[in-house]
Design a protein around this motif. Structure first.
Motif, PDB file in Angstrom:
ATOM      1  N   LEU A   1      36.844  53.785  37.406  1.00  0.00           N
ATOM      2  CA  LEU A   1      37.277  54.901  38.237  1.00  0.00           C
ATOM      3  C   LEU A   1      37.346  54.507  39.708  1.00  0.00           C
ATOM      4  CD1 LEU A   1      35.358  57.900  36.633  1.00  0.00           C
ATOM      5  CD2 LEU A   1      37.782  57.351  36.448  1.00  0.00           C
TER       6      LEU A   1
ATOM      7  N   ARG B   1      40.753  54.538  41.941  1.00  0.00           N
ATOM      8  CA  ARG B   1      40.879  55.257  43.208  1.00  0.00           C
ATOM      9  C   ARG B   1      41.313  54.333  44.332  1.00  0.00           C
ATOM     10  NH1 ARG B   1      35.695  58.398  45.462  1.00  0.00           N
ATOM     11  NH2 ARG B   1      35.032  56.240  45.796  1.00  0.00           N
ATOM     12  N   ARG B   2      40.797  53.102  44.325  1.00  0.00           N
ATOM     13  CA  ARG B   2      41.192  52.147  45.363  1.00  0.00           C
ATOM     14  C   ARG B   2      42.656  51.768  45.238  1.00  0.00           C
ATOM     15  NH1 ARG B   2      35.914  48.023  45.295  1.00  0.00           N
ATOM     16  NH2 ARG B   2      34.447  49.503  46.265  1.00  0.00           N
TER      17      ARG B   2
ATOM     18  N   ARG C   1      45.016  53.688  44.031  1.00  0.00           N
ATOM     19  CA  ARG C   1      45.806  54.829  44.517  1.00  0.00           C
ATOM     20  C   ARG C   1      45.809  54.878  46.035  1.00  0.00           C
ATOM     21  NH1 ARG C   1      43.123  57.514  40.215  1.00  0.00           N
ATOM     22  NH2 ARG C   1      41.635  58.414  41.694  1.00  0.00           N
ATOM     23  N   THR C   2      44.674  54.583  46.641  1.00  0.00           N
ATOM     24  CA  THR C   2      44.601  54.578  48.101  1.00  0.00           C
ATOM     25  C   THR C   2      45.489  53.492  48.689  1.00  0.00           C
ATOM     26  OG1 THR C   2      42.327  55.403  48.023  1.00  0.00           O
ATOM     27  CG2 THR C   2      43.054  54.364  50.074  1.00  0.00           C
TER      28      THR C   2
END
Length: 295
Positions: A5, A9-10, A12-13
């Motif tokens: 996860l 998230r990284r 997507r960032t």
């Protein structure tokens, strides 16, 4: 939170930041120029004569003007300036990257420590920072490069230890702002120590600022390296753009009108410095749109 996860998230960032960066036309131009120069520098061993550093047995005539055989002309020993430029790119870029990384690392550590602990410790550290700020960085770098043994690492250390105060000031201000947020108080109440607060909460929040400062610092480091090499304080056994300018001056290229000896390394330094500056400004606008728009 599980590792998959976190990495998702990284990603997507990173994708969101890249989409924002692509809207910065100047930043894209700078990135394209750096990519081209980086590819040429990495491919230099495949494109350049392995004996290019030898001053004897060069294939051309001394100070030969640009032509079909030597596109950028030759130096005072008859070596191809185009090949010297490609070899020098490896050294100049490496010194700029490493010196900027060292400078930003010192400034980040100093800024986080000063902002986190505060009190007399912060006061003493900031007075040291102020001393480095008021002293001309180039003069300090020249002094260090003079008293230390000549070499690339000497130049890197001289640039790194004299150009960190600006980063330290910026990171300290950001650290103070981050530690004023409520979740930092909750982390302390749950037993988070100094290392946990600085490493898990403060550092990730100051990294965007550090990234932008690193990008801007590379151009300054390359210019400083070129200046030190031009003054004869670089490593005489390696080829760099600043060293090429110093060789051109020593060969009398300015007074004799051999402009092709001076123009290629000078333009290369200006182009790389401009490209890194464009990338740095674009990163600033992406990470802090309000700050970038106000400039």
């Amino acid at each position: 939170m599980s590792a998959p996860l976190v990495w998702a998230r990284r990603r997507r960032t990173a994708a969101r930041l890249w989409r924002a960066y692509r809207t910065q036309r100047a930043g894209l131009c700078g990135l394209a120029a750096l990519a081209l120069i980086g590819v040429l520098a990495l491919a230099a061993p495949l494109l350049v004569d392995p004996d290019i550093q030898q001053v004897t047995g060069a294939p051309g005539e001394p100070l030969e003007a640009p032509g079909a055989r030597f596109w950028l002309g030759t130096d005072q020993f008859g070596r191809s300036l185009l090949e010297l430029l490609l070899v020098g790119a490896r050294v100049s870029l490496a010194v700029g990257l490493l010196a900027a990384a060292l400078s930003v690392a010192i400034g980040t550590v100093a800024g986080i420590l000063a902002g986190h602990y505060g009190g007399w410790f912060s006061t003493v550290l900031m007075r040291v920072t102020d001393w480095f700020l008021v002293m001309p960085a180039l003069v300090l770098a020249i002094v260090l490069a003079t008293v230390m043994s000549r070499g690339l690492w000497t130049v890197i250390i001289a640039i790194g230890v004299t150009s960190w105060p600006t980063t330290a000031r910026l990171v300290r201000a950001q650290t103070i702002a981050v530690e004023a947020r409520p979740y930092i108080e909750r982390a302390r109440a749950l037993g988070g120590g100094h290392g946990h607060i600085m490493g898990r909460h403060v550092l990730p929040n100051v990294m965007p600022l550090v990234l932008a400062q690193t990008t801007l610092g590379i151009s300054a480091a390359i210019l400083t390296e070129a200046t030190l090499a031009f003054l004869g304080l670089g490593d005489p056994e390696v080829i760099s753009w600043g060293g090429m300018l110093q060789d051109a001056r020593a060969a009398g290229a300015v007074s004799s009108g051999h402009w092709w000896y001076l123009a290629p390394p000078g333009l290369a330094i200006a182009l790389v410095a401009l490209a890194f500056t464009l990338c740095g400004r674009a990163v600033e606008r992406v990470l802090d749109p309000g700050r970038g728009a106000g400039r």
